[in-house]
Scaffold this motif. Sequence first.
Motif, mmCIF file in Angstrom:
data_model
loop_
_atom_site.group_PDB
_atom_site.id
_atom_site.type_symbol
_atom_site.label_atom_id
_atom_site.label_comp_id
_atom_site.label_asym_id
_atom_site.label_seq_id
_atom_site.Cartn_x
_atom_site.Cartn_y
_atom_site.Cartn_z
ATOM 1 N N GLY A 99 2.480 14.202 -9.138
ATOM 2 C CA GLY A 99 3.485 15.256 -9.224
ATOM 3 C C GLY A 99 3.972 15.491 -10.637
ATOM 4 O O GLY A 99 4.417 16.588 -10.977
ATOM 5 N N GLU A 100 3.889 14.480 -11.494
ATOM 6 C CA GLU A 100 4.324 14.613 -12.882
ATOM 7 C C GLU A 100 3.326 15.409 -13.712
ATOM 8 O O GLU A 100 3.663 15.902 -14.777
ATOM 9 N N GLN A 101 2.118 15.547 -13.233
ATOM 10 C CA GLN A 101 1.075 16.260 -13.979
ATOM 11 C C GLN A 101 1.000 17.698 -13.470
ATOM 12 O O GLN A 101 0.207 18.031 -12.601
ATOM 13 N N ALA A 143 0.837 -1.203 0.000
ATOM 14 C CA ALA A 143 0.000 0.000 0.000
ATOM 15 C C ALA A 143 0.872 1.254 0.000
ATOM 16 O O ALA A 143 0.589 2.217 -0.718
ATOM 17 N N LEU A 144 1.938 1.238 0.788
ATOM 18 C CA LEU A 144 2.845 2.392 0.831
ATOM 19 C C LEU A 144 3.555 2.583 -0.510
ATOM 20 O O LEU A 144 3.736 3.715 -0.964
ATOM 21 N N LEU A 184 1.524 6.668 -6.785
ATOM 22 C CA LEU A 184 0.422 7.581 -7.106
ATOM 23 C C LEU A 184 0.825 9.032 -6.870
ATOM 24 O O LEU A 184 0.491 9.920 -7.655
ATOM 25 N N ALA A 185 1.560 9.293 -5.790
ATOM 26 C CA ALA A 185 2.032 10.653 -5.507
ATOM 27 C C ALA A 185 3.013 11.103 -6.579
ATOM 28 O O ALA A 185 2.974 12.255 -7.035
ATOM 29 N N ARG A 186 3.886 10.209 -7.007
ATOM 30 C CA ARG A 186 4.840 10.541 -8.068
ATOM 31 C C ARG A 186 4.092 10.852 -9.358
ATOM 32 O O ARG A 186 4.386 11.823 -10.052
#
Length: 140
Positions: free
Chosen positions: A123-125, A111-112, A118-120
């Motif tokens: 951040g790319e968008q 999950a981590l 998902l955070a990465r």
Amino acid sequence: MNLGSLERAIMDVLWGCEEPVLVRQLQVMLNERVERPLAYTTVQTVAERLVRKGLLSRASSKNAFRNAFRYTASRSRDEHVAGLMIDALAGSPDRAPVLSKFAQKVDLDDALRLLHELARRAGEQAVPDQDQGRQPQPLS
């Protein structure tokens, strides 16, 4: 896509190979793992079935054997498993409960890792377009 036991065994072998292999080589590697030896034609038939399913690709061999092909996995094990997960999710008319159950049941370390990815991705968008800018529905 459900795979039979021999199809899975062939995929396992080929995912572990760095180079495309002949049916004869594949047969030898498979027979190291089983009690009862597999026939050449059985391995060849199942490999061709996997080509038709899009899981293997084949190329003509540059050796003395006529009509010999070298087989390789069309995509990595990781890509295959991710595709199965996406297909399973796409098969649900309401994804929120499925995602919620997945989040509850997945191993904490996984999950981590998923949260990190998902955070990465988020951040790319830098500037989301209209479709990607919509707010997700909360998981129940």
